[in-house]
Design a protein around this motif. Structure first.
Motif, mmCIF file in Angstrom:
data_model
loop_
_atom_site.group_PDB
_atom_site.id
_atom_site.type_symbol
_atom_site.label_atom_id
_atom_site.label_comp_id
_atom_site.label_asym_id
_atom_site.label_seq_id
_atom_site.Cartn_x
_atom_site.Cartn_y
_atom_site.Cartn_z
ATOM 1 N N PRO A 230 0.761 -1.219 0.055
ATOM 2 C CA PRO A 230 -0.050 -0.001 -0.092
ATOM 3 C C PRO A 230 0.927 1.226 -0.013
ATOM 4 N N ALA A 231 0.524 2.232 -0.507
ATOM 5 C CA ALA A 231 1.219 3.600 -0.574
ATOM 6 C C ALA A 231 1.287 4.352 0.723
ATOM 7 N N GLN A 232 0.651 3.940 1.704
ATOM 8 C CA GLN A 232 0.601 4.709 2.969
ATOM 9 C C GLN A 232 1.822 3.841 3.925
ATOM 10 N N THR A 233 2.920 3.608 2.974
ATOM 11 C CA THR A 233 3.835 2.847 3.878
ATOM 12 C C THR A 233 5.150 3.596 3.724
ATOM 13 N N ALA A 234 5.668 4.261 4.611
ATOM 14 C CA ALA A 234 7.085 5.037 4.717
ATOM 15 C C ALA A 234 8.312 4.445 4.211
ATOM 16 N N GLU A 235 8.371 3.064 4.438
ATOM 17 C CA GLU A 235 9.669 2.488 3.757
ATOM 18 C C GLU A 235 9.134 0.984 3.444
ATOM 19 N N PRO A 236 9.866 0.289 2.544
ATOM 20 C CA PRO A 236 9.660 -0.950 2.114
ATOM 21 C C PRO A 236 9.482 -1.682 3.120
ATOM 22 N N PRO A 237 8.364 -2.623 2.980
ATOM 23 C CA PRO A 237 8.216 -3.637 4.421
ATOM 24 C C PRO A 237 9.390 -4.552 4.383
ATOM 25 N N ALA A 238 9.641 -4.923 5.705
ATOM 26 C CA ALA A 238 11.051 -5.796 5.926
ATOM 27 C C ALA A 238 10.788 -7.187 5.300
#
Ligand code: FAD
Ligand code: ZN
Lengths: 107, 414
Positions: free
Chosen positions: A82-90
């Motif tokens: 989703p776009a509401q993610t500040a950094e790529p998910p771990a």
């Protein structure tokens, strides 16, 4: 043909159904920032030959913006989120590291 | 170097073509050069050529990871024109066009420059206004272009359908001096002339690092070892960001794929170049008879030297309405090149944050036409530290907001 799965509606959309939106996770600089930071934000791009985090819009579907990790040298798609993610998910970063051991990482 | 001439052909015909020389040498790298150019595309080779010709600098190596002319220079649709909107663009593109006019004589190599005339179709009212503006701008710049009415378009291009329901032809911007040239020959001609001046063209040699000391370049790491240099020119089109990264700076560029295709050869049917920007297609007929067709760019970052198939479909769908006769043609080949796009769709010919390191890039979808002018300007910049033709194309224009906006005039990929 590039196929990305929209993380909102779950549709596996083919690229002509999508609009590309350029590099993701840009840090915004505005009034009061230095000329250099502002220039960097507006124009300088990572433009990597390899793993790229980028913005897409499901333009002819649900209309929402989302983010994707994709290899610009092979067009392999590692995942979307989703776009509401500040950094790529771990977990996505770990998955890419496994597939591309030589990758320098997101930073 | 033995000159090519009609007498040379006659002489060789008499002795079973045993006397032709190799067009350029393939030497071993030296330890040091005065100038290294990375990238043996048209722009890199032209830079080397004018360094030698205009400034007497011949201790030069041009380093190429593949084969010379194997990048965009050998993949483009060869349209040459100088009808741009902004003054700095008109100056450098028209300089290039003037050099193209005598390039075969200058290089003693037939680059097959064919000033057959170039039409940019207006198929929307917005385009009509845009091209009228370009004609006025060109007239002020001393670049001869005209606005012509649909009937005249039909006279110049009999195979065109001017009253298509979706894309009627409302007129066109006409540059008589525009045309095409043989893309490979431009690279080969410059390479032969550079080699003749004693320059080294090092093919199959990839630059993998840029070495620096006290803020200035000292040489490059390559797949054939370290090679020292006093000055470095980076002229690598789609890979500019990668090589700039080795030199320690970032660029306002993104790499995308642009594709082209050719049809089976047919009898001569169109003796001008036609560009249709609204539908993102352009077409000319090669000397072999193939219809050479260029399409649009992908919208996403891409280094694969292919392109997305739907662009071909879109381009052909629109062109078939404007040129109904091509609906029966078989397409023979399709290919892509990686083009380096700047935000204002204008190139970068500039000093860089690294001392004695210069860059020439950002030609994007339309740099073939600029090769001689770009090489001329880049050589002057590298030799003297300043070049009038390159002055407005510096990297600092992005920070200072002095864009040279050609996204309107270019509009389409060519
Ligand atoms: C399909 C298509 C159609 C086009 N149509 C037109 C047209 O009609 N008219 C027009 O004016 N322009 C057109 N263009 C644009 C034009 O082709 C380019 O702007 C121009 O050819 C760029 O030339 P160049 O010398 O800068 O780059 P290139 O010819 O790409 O040369 C760069 C060279 O650098 C080499 N290189 C890269 N990295 C390294 C490294 N690390 N070490 C050593 N060497 C390296 C590459 O192998 C390459 O040979 C088109 C482009 C494409 C792809
Ligand atoms: Zn969706």
């Amino acid at each position: 043909m590039l196929i990305l799965e929209c993380p909102y509606c779950g549709v596996k959309a083919e690229e002509s159904e999508l609009a590309a939106g350029g590099e993701a996770h840009l840090k915004r600089f505005g009034a009061g920032s230095t000329d250099e930071d502002f220039e960097g934000y507006l124009f300088a791009r990572k433009n990597p030959k390899g793993v790229h985090f980028e913005r897409w819009r499901h333009a002819y579907g649900c209309g929402k913006w989302f983010l994707a990790a994709r290899c610009t040298a092979t067009l392999e798609v590692f995942g979307t989120y989703p776009a509401q993610t500040a950094e790529p998910p771990a977990d996505l970063v770990a998955k890419i590291k496994q597939k591309r051991p030589e990758w320098e990482g997101y930073k | 170097m033995k000159r090519y001439s009609v007498f040379a052909i006659a002489r060789e015909a008499m002795r079973h073509h045993t006397g032709w020389e190799r067009a350029w040498a393939s030497p071993e790298p030296k330890a040091n050069y005065d100038v290294i150019i990375i990238g043996a595309g048209g722009h890199g080779l032209a830079t080397a050529y004018y360094l030698g010709k205009n400034f007497g600098i011949t201790n030069v190596a041009v380093i190429e990871k593949g084969w010379l002319g194997g990048g965009n220079t050998g993949r483009n649709t060869t349209i040459i024109r100088s009808n741009y909107l902004q003054d700095p663009s008109a100056a450098i593109y028209d300089k290039a066009l003037k050099l193209y006019e005598n390039l075969s004589q200058d290089l003693n190599y037939n680059v097959m420059f064919s000033p057959r005339g170039l039409l940019m179709l207006a198929q929307t009212h917005h385009e009509v206004r845009g091209y009228l503006r370009t004609v006025h701008a060109n007239n002020l710049q001393g670049v001869a272009t005209e606005w012509i009415e649909p009937a005249k378009v039909k006279e110049i291009v009999p195979i065109i359908n001017i009253d298509g329901p979706r894309y009627p032809v409302l007129g066109a911007l006409w540059q008589r001096r525009g045309g095409t040239a043989r893309h490979d020959a431009v690279a080969w001609g410059y390479a032969r002339a550079c080699s003749d001046m004693g320059m080294h063209i090092l093919q199959k040699t990839e630059v993998t690092g840029v070495r620096q000391e006290n803020g200035a370049v000292t040489g490059v790491e390559t797949s054939r070892g370290f090679i020292g240099t006093k000055k470095l020119g980076i002229v690598v089109a789609g890979h500019s960001g990668q090589v700039a990264g080795m030199a320690g700076f970032r660029l306002p560029l993104e790499a995308v794929a642009l594709q082209a295709l050719v049809s089976e050869p047919i009898k001569p049917c169109m003796d001008v170049v036609v560009m249709a920007n609204t539908v993102h297609g352009y077409m000319s007929q090669s000397d072999k008879g193939e219809m050479v067709i260029g399409g649009g760019t992908d919208s996403f970052n891409n280094f694969t030297q292919r392109g997305s198939f739907h662009h071909i479909e879109e381009t052909l769908r629109a062109l078939v309405e404007t040129f109904p006769m091509i609906s029966r043609l078989k397409m023979l080949r399709q290919w892509g090149g990686i083009v380096d796009m700047t935000g204002d769709r204008s190139p970068i010919i500039s000093k860089t944050p690294l001392g004695n390191c210069f860059i020439n890039c950002g030609w994007g979808t339309g740099g073939f036409k600029a090769i001689p002018g770009s090489g001329w300007a880049m050589a002057e910049l590298m030799a003297r530290g300043h070049a009038p033709l390159a002055a407005e194309f510096g990297l600092d224009r992005f920070r200072e907001g002095r864009f040279i906006d050609e996204s309107v005039a270019a509009g389409v990929a060519h």
